[in-house]
Design an enzyme around this catalytic site. Sequence first.
Site, PDB file in Angstrom:
ATOM      1  CD  GLU A 227      -3.171   0.666   2.128  1.00 54.13           C
ATOM      2  OE1 GLU A 227      -4.053   1.508   2.281  1.00 54.13           O
ATOM      3  OE2 GLU A 227      -3.141  -0.405   2.758  1.00 54.13           O
TER       4      GLU A 227
ATOM      5  CD  GLU B  98      -4.415  -0.331   9.302  1.00 51.15           C
ATOM      6  OE1 GLU B  98      -5.062   0.055   8.316  1.00 51.15           O
ATOM      7  OE2 GLU B  98      -3.696  -1.353   9.281  1.00 51.15           O
TER       8      GLU B  98
END
Length: 909
Positions: A502, A774
């Site tokens: 990502e 996260e």
Amino acid sequence: MNRILPHSTQRLLQVSVLAALLIVNFIAFTQNAAAQKIKLTGLQVEHQDNPMSVDASAPRMSWKISTAIKNTVQTSYEIRVGTDQAALSSGKKIFWKGNKNSEQSVLVAYDGPELQSKTRYYWQVRIKDNHGNTSAWSQVQYWQTGLKPTDWTAKWITVGTTDTSAKSPLFRKEFNLKKQVKSALAYITAKGLYEANINGKRVGDSYFAPGWTSYKKHLQYQVYDVTGYLTAGNNAIGVTLGNGWYKGRIGFGHQRNFYGDTRGLLMQVEVVYTDGSKETLQTDENWKTAYGPIVFSDIYDGEIYDARLEKAGWNSVGYAEDAEWKAVRILEKGTEQLVGMSGPEVKKHEEFKALKIFKTPKGETVVDFGQNLVGWVMLKAKGSAGTKITLSHAEVLTKEGNFYTVNLRSAKAQDVYILKGDTDQVFEPHFTFQGFRYVQVEGYPGELKPEDLTAVAVYSDMKATGKFTTSNPLLNQLQHNIQWGQKGNFVDVPTDCPQRDERLGWTGDAQAFANTAAYNMDVSGFFTKWMKDVKADQHKNGSIPFVVPDVLGPNDAGATGWADVGTIIPWSMYQAYGDKRILEAQFDSMTAWVEFMTSKSKNNLWNTGFHFGDWLFYRPDDDNDGRAAVTDKYMIAQCFYANSVQIMIDAAKVLGKNDIADKYSKLLTDIKTAYVKEYMTPGGRLISSTQTAYVLALQFDMLPESMRNQAADRLVENIRSYGNHLTTGFLGTPYLCHVLTRFAHNEVAYDLLMQESYPSWLYPVKMGATTIWERWDGIKPNGSFQTPDMNSYNHYAYGAIGDWMYRNMAGINSDPSAPGYKKIIIAPKPGRKISSVSAELSTPYGPVRSSWKIENGVFKLDVVIPANATATVILPGGAFKDGEQLTNKSEIGSGSYHFECNVPEGSAK
């Protein structure tokens, strides 16, 4: 005829001359003494030290004032600019002189004759202060203007055939310089990534050049002073290209060649000889190309380097195998604009030695560096030719202690080195980076020792500006984790995560963290550069992509809290650095985003379209009792709509656009009226009774003033019902503690901050985190992992609490009435179990310090305010003594101060 003066007259003349000399010496002495009392430091142009490619037609100069004299304010400045450094230092050949009676010492715009392209301008400044002191002239600094399109004479070159090889191509050319070199500048850019050498010496110390921008719109070039690289006679230039973001795998779906399918190099070296003549060395059809030892290179997947394919001496003079190289091919010039650097380059920073090397239960050889970081490992090895060493990277180990890479998804994150023979070799990658704490080593010849590996942190070259420590070790580790989350994800663009497939510039993450980022590091140039890409990739309808640079495709939905990056960050940078120009540069983009929301609204209610909502909010695994903290997405959208309109009002006033401010003031009233009608009951309860719902309503003043305190009480009740745990996600978390403190619930904010069990900020700390996760429960209490599809252990968004820690625990704030810390508010708010806090912030005016401790029931505060700034100090409780009994508020100038007051109720005793 000679005339002889009388003896008495001669004596009188001698005395007069002596007296005059004494007066002159006394004046010189006093002037020198005055100059010693005040010095100028930290000179910058456009937020940079001696920038080499300034495109601005009116570059802005800044300086800091250093003095031990309290209450010092600049009263005037004198700037002089020239193109000859030596002459300027002696006050000669001055191109422009700026004199003004002004306190302004930050971002003072050049206002002289038109600047010429690719020209170095030297400058220095001196000032007078309110005590009658005049500083000495500062050291001479410079800026180099950028190239106009017509200044580029080099040609784009690439490999001779279709660029389909996974290998990294090499390019070389030898030049003969017939005279002695006085100066030389290299201008370089690439489609892909480049690494340049001149006469075998690496050019510059930056990585991943030319950086990641919206390549189809603009492409950065770098400028290097290579005077010391060149010599009279033969010289060789060699450049290696990598795929990088331009051509390699990027985004979801394994897409490649997103910006183009052909790597290219553009380079010209402009040489000035000692006799004043000039020559340009440049890429053209006379260069040659071949493939080298980098046989594969990719941002996500890593690099394969085969040392057996090295071409010894290829970037030096007299390379014997030059005849075997192929001719290059000329590329047509693209439509993208070539622009100078406005942000910091990516460079190497901290190095970490291996803490330990161990065998996992599965028998894997693993190295622990003790810190989750972003960069790579430098490896020393010696073995027979063809020996293959593989380095795999991971952030965490399983609860059994085995190497874990499932959360990397499809990213290989491997660097492979193939030895060339039984000689000492040192390897490190060129065009990739990894996010890791642990490295698995396979195939290493002989015994692997800690000294064979060094982890190198790589991130944008931002100066550290903030320091923050407390009496609580867990909070200190949290601050450490916040800083390292920022370092690891500020690699040219503000990425969401640095390890999996990502590594994109997610806009929601960036806007949530921007204020905290500006406390930890100087991000003025970093965000100035990135916001240009936000504007470049903004859709025609005004919506802003989910990620910037936009590699996710044509989606123009404009998700709330993500696309609001277009208004939030320019305003945050203005507040942090007093940079009015970023508002000017982004104003059209800001307006377009607000108009997009307005176009999607009906009766002033924005309740359409796709939204991420309060991303990764608290969601228990077994939600039978309906406790998941789901907040209505359109309710959130209405709050951020209002916030962006409020920013437009404020920005318009700063820029003198009062008609626009009036227009949006009326709109803001209508938006808030629609919110209350749609989302609040007559009794004041919101239709989504979540922490995020109340936080956003209160943060953005969505409720009538008479209804706000009861809403804050409902927020507290919700927090208490969860056992003093937060339940917020990416959009609610940044404002949670701010709202609590604002509405007199500071003790609840501290309860949340000090909470050690899931979900909380300190839970990951207790679980051994060295960066921000996260998810609140990236590792669950039983040691198992959250869903591997989205479980990064280096994700800075939840680190946004750092903003509250600096502003409220330490109490360091920029007064909104004078952004950029021209006026400062020091207002510490102590709380439970914390007996001391110490913080320092390097502001555009100099260091601000706020350090407090509680001793014997007394709150003791030490404050430092930089010269040319003033501050309001607000003590947290009772009256204080500083020579006399006063109130708990004091207006002070620059200098060092000590204050004491009664300990506020609820604080550590």
